[in-house]
Design a protein around this motif. Structure first.
Motif, mmCIF file in Angstrom:
data_model
loop_
_atom_site.group_PDB
_atom_site.id
_atom_site.type_symbol
_atom_site.label_atom_id
_atom_site.label_comp_id
_atom_site.label_asym_id
_atom_site.label_seq_id
_atom_site.Cartn_x
_atom_site.Cartn_y
_atom_site.Cartn_z
ATOM 1 N N VAL A 308 0.860 -1.173 0.000
ATOM 2 C CA VAL A 308 0.000 0.000 0.000
ATOM 3 C C VAL A 308 0.902 1.231 0.000
ATOM 4 N N PHE A 309 0.789 2.045 -1.033
ATOM 5 C CA PHE A 309 1.594 3.252 -1.169
ATOM 6 C C PHE A 309 0.728 4.487 -0.910
ATOM 7 N N TYR A 310 1.411 5.562 -0.495
ATOM 8 C CA TYR A 310 0.721 6.831 -0.232
ATOM 9 C C TYR A 310 1.504 7.957 -0.874
ATOM 10 N N VAL A 311 0.819 8.762 -1.696
ATOM 11 C CA VAL A 311 1.406 9.977 -2.265
ATOM 12 C C VAL A 311 0.407 11.109 -2.049
ATOM 13 N N VAL A 312 0.848 12.338 -2.204
ATOM 14 C CA VAL A 312 -0.025 13.482 -1.927
ATOM 15 C C VAL A 312 0.195 14.574 -2.964
ATOM 16 N N GLN A 313 -0.896 15.240 -3.321
ATOM 17 C CA GLN A 313 -0.848 16.430 -4.171
ATOM 18 C C GLN A 313 -1.612 17.532 -3.450
ATOM 19 N N GLY A 314 -0.957 18.618 -3.147
ATOM 20 C CA GLY A 314 -1.580 19.702 -2.397
ATOM 21 C C GLY A 314 -2.144 20.783 -3.294
ATOM 22 N N GLY A 315 -2.804 21.773 -2.658
ATOM 23 C CA GLY A 315 -3.259 22.959 -3.370
ATOM 24 C C GLY A 315 -4.726 23.001 -3.711
ATOM 25 N N TYR A 316 -5.521 22.055 -3.192
ATOM 26 C CA TYR A 316 -6.916 21.953 -3.616
ATOM 27 C C TYR A 316 -7.888 22.826 -2.829
ATOM 28 N N ASP A 317 -7.409 23.646 -1.920
ATOM 29 C CA ASP A 317 -8.319 24.520 -1.162
ATOM 30 C C ASP A 317 -8.572 25.786 -1.976
ATOM 31 N N THR A 318 -9.380 25.651 -3.030
ATOM 32 C CA THR A 318 -9.497 26.687 -4.057
ATOM 33 C C THR A 318 -10.624 27.678 -3.749
ATOM 34 N N HIS A 319 -10.432 28.453 -2.686
ATOM 35 C CA HIS A 319 -11.389 29.511 -2.369
ATOM 36 C C HIS A 319 -11.292 30.666 -3.367
ATOM 37 N N ASP A 320 -10.156 30.785 -4.029
ATOM 38 C CA ASP A 320 -9.981 31.888 -4.976
ATOM 39 C C ASP A 320 -9.215 31.402 -6.199
ATOM 40 N N ASP A 321 -9.392 32.104 -7.283
ATOM 41 C CA ASP A 321 -8.727 31.803 -8.554
ATOM 42 C C ASP A 321 -8.901 30.331 -8.948
ATOM 43 N N GLN A 322 -10.077 29.776 -8.652
ATOM 44 C CA GLN A 322 -10.269 28.344 -8.898
ATOM 45 C C GLN A 322 -10.112 27.948 -10.369
ATOM 46 N N PRO A 323 -10.682 28.657 -11.316
ATOM 47 C CA PRO A 323 -10.553 28.187 -12.704
ATOM 48 C C PRO A 323 -9.107 27.931 -13.123
ATOM 49 N N ASN A 324 -8.204 28.803 -12.740
ATOM 50 C CA ASN A 324 -6.801 28.601 -13.110
ATOM 51 C C ASN A 324 -6.131 27.555 -12.232
ATOM 52 N N ARG A 325 -6.312 27.667 -10.921
ATOM 53 C CA ARG A 325 -5.606 26.774 -10.004
ATOM 54 C C ARG A 325 -6.080 25.332 -10.130
ATOM 55 N N HIS A 326 -7.392 25.135 -10.158
ATOM 56 C CA HIS A 326 -7.917 23.771 -10.201
ATOM 57 C C HIS A 326 -7.616 23.102 -11.538
ATOM 58 N N ASN A 327 -7.743 23.844 -12.619
ATOM 59 C CA ASN A 327 -7.422 23.270 -13.929
ATOM 60 C C ASN A 327 -5.979 22.800 -13.987
ATOM 61 N N ALA A 328 -5.062 23.582 -13.420
ATOM 62 C CA ALA A 328 -3.649 23.196 -13.426
ATOM 63 C C ALA A 328 -3.426 21.934 -12.595
ATOM 64 N N LEU A 329 -4.082 21.843 -11.449
ATOM 65 C CA LEU A 329 -3.947 20.662 -10.594
ATOM 66 C C LEU A 329 -4.478 19.415 -11.281
ATOM 67 N N ILE A 330 -5.652 19.516 -11.899
ATOM 68 C CA ILE A 330 -6.256 18.355 -12.553
ATOM 69 C C ILE A 330 -5.453 17.950 -13.783
ATOM 70 N N ASN A 331 -4.904 18.917 -14.485
ATOM 71 C CA ASN A 331 -4.036 18.597 -15.613
ATOM 72 C C ASN A 331 -2.828 17.791 -15.156
ATOM 73 N N ASP A 332 -2.224 18.206 -14.048
ATOM 74 C CA ASP A 332 -1.080 17.497 -13.454
ATOM 75 C C ASP A 332 -1.492 16.096 -13.002
ATOM 76 N N LEU A 333 -2.601 16.018 -12.269
ATOM 77 C CA LEU A 333 -3.079 14.731 -11.755
ATOM 78 C C LEU A 333 -3.390 13.768 -12.895
ATOM 79 N N SER A 334 -4.114 14.248 -13.895
ATOM 80 C CA SER A 334 -4.501 13.421 -15.033
ATOM 81 C C SER A 334 -3.274 12.871 -15.758
#
Length: 457
Positions: A308-334
């Motif tokens: 069982v492995f564990y990795v983490v990706q931070g930055g998902y508390d998108t109270h502001d600038d969500q369109p840019n921040r969330h899109n970049a995170l999902i692009n990275d995750l995908s």
């Protein structure tokens, strides 16, 4: 030695080792490809399974990852999300099996590719639950998880899934407690964390092995090798404590010796590891998944059948600038998830490795003007060769604001519990019904212990 150095058992367990070789670069991977291909036949038949938990820290906006695209539901989505909604020209279609169709955003081509070839599934509207609930129960405050919408509490509850327990243990750790015997006498713990300390992998006896993206951590006492005078002195002191010390000193000394021995084995194994021949993204998440791939490539060195492995990706508390921040995170995750599973297929172990996401909570459907706020129900993703992909599991919610599934302000009430989500993964991993009742103590409160997204063959 600096007075600031921590000589605790935890420090030794997490840090004792010499520096591993850096991440294998693409040329090294190409050099090792022949060996990886030669092992593919064995990998296809061996009894090996790995779970890879990808924790999306901060609260992923899952309902902007999986978007309903049929006309009626898309209009409901667009109305609810306001300026956070994707336009139809920002969507990538997912293969449809019914009239209810779905899409992902143009930021997630890796998810689209995995889904359309049957290696990725979505679980809709999953969250922390003590028991099945409803809007009426929510408004009455009946049997709800404590501290809803709190980052720390909801992260712990999702990882532990013991919402009313005084001492919380992670469900990944409880899996390790019960299934570590499958690994025989291997000295490598069943749990391995590349993402640092986490509750998910802590069991009553199980503790993960902590690594970084470059391998095992450098232990300053022995960092100059066995011929260094300081190293020789340390090893002599350690041997004396094991031979002549009190019980606690002996136990501590033996633990350090085992850790140092394991670290040397890891260093040697990782020097021969592979990340495959494909091109990986350069992100921190991709680097963590590369280390997971390297560990899986040398699994036979340690004689392990379950990990069982564990990795983490931070930055998902998108109270502001969500369109840019969330899109970049999902692009990275995908991209990182797609590269990882392509590598697993190349290794011939694709059916034996399943990655899955967890997050603090979902986010409000409503916009705060520039982003979204803390909510509850969420969408999670599961990928791998044994995933019955190309489908959406669970009940996709009615996204009407103030509708039957909206607790308040666009906070969706989960209809599938973390218990059911985790139990489906744990059953595939090898847990039996008795094990599942121990790992997920609230599982019997729900109508199904298997959501159906994993092939058990």
């Amino acid at each position: 030695m600096s007075a600031s150095k921590d000589w605790s058992r935890r420090h030794f367990l997490q840090s004792a080792a010499a520096t591993a070789a850096g991440l294998a670069n693409r040329n090294a991977a190409l050099g090792l490809l022949a060996g990886a291909q030669a092992a593919a036949t064995q990998a296809a038949t061996e009894d090996y399974r790995a779970l890879v938990c990808i924790f999306l820290a901060g609260g992923n906006d899952g309902f902007n990852v999986l978007i309903p695209s049929d006309t009626t539901r898309y209009q409901t989505y667009k109305t609810a999300r306001g300026n956070l909604a994707f336009s139809t020209d920002q969507l990538l279609a997912l293969n449809a099996s019914t009239s209810k169709t779905y899409a992902v955003s143009t930021s997630a081509p890796g998810f689209q590719a995995l889904y359309n070839k049957g290696q990725l599934a979505f679980l809709a509207n999953v969250g922390t639950l003590l028991e099945p609930t409803s809007k009426k129960a929510y408004l009455a405050g009946t049997n709800l998880p404590p501290q809803l919408y709190s980052h720390s509490d909801q992260s712990d509850q999702g990882m532990a899934n013991e919402l009313d327990a005084l001492q919380k243990l992670g469900w990944g750790g409880r899996i390790a407690d019960l299934l570590s015997p499958l690994n025989g006498t291997s000295t490598l713990p069943l749990g391995v964390s590349i993402g640092g300390n986490n509750l998910f992998q802590i069991g009553s006896t199980a503790v993960p092995y902590y690594m970084g993206t470059s391998g095992v951590s450098n232990f300053y006492v022995t960092s100059n090798g066995n011929t260094d005078p300081r190293t020789r002195a340390f090893n002599k002191m350690l041997a004396a404590s094991v031979a002549n010390g009190g019980l606690l000193e002996q136990e501590f000394g033996q633990s350090v010796q085992k850790t140092l021995g394991l670290s040397q084995t890891l260093i040697a194994a990782l020097a021969k590891s592979s990340v495959g021949s494909g091109i990986w993204p350069g992100s921190y998440l991709a680097q963590q998944l590369q280390m997971v791939a390297r560990m899986i490539s040398v699994r036979n060195t340690f004689g392990v059948k379950r990990q069982v492995f564990y990795v983490v990706q931070g930055g998902y508390d998108t109270h502001d600038d969500q369109p840019n921040r969330h899109n970049a995170l999902i692009n990275d995750l995908s991209a990182a998830v797609a590269a990882f599973h392509s590598t697993m297929d190349e290794f011939g172990i694709g059916n034996g490795v399943t990655s899955f996401t967890l997050s603090d909570f979902g986010r409000t459907l409503t916009s705060n003007g520039d982003g979204s706020d803390h909510a509850w129900g969420n969408v999670q993703m599961v990928a791998g060769g044994s995933v019955l992909g190309g489908n959406v599991y669970g009940t996709f919610p009615n996204q009407t604001i103030d509708g039957p599934d909206d607790a308040s302000y666009g906070r969706l009430i989960p209809t599938t519990s973390i218990d059911q989500y985790g139990a489906t993964l744990a059953r595939w991993f090898g847990a039996n019904d008795t094990d599942l009742a121990t790992i997920f103590p609230h599982l019997s409160r729900f109508n199904s212990a298997d959501v159906g997204f994993m092939s058990l063959a």
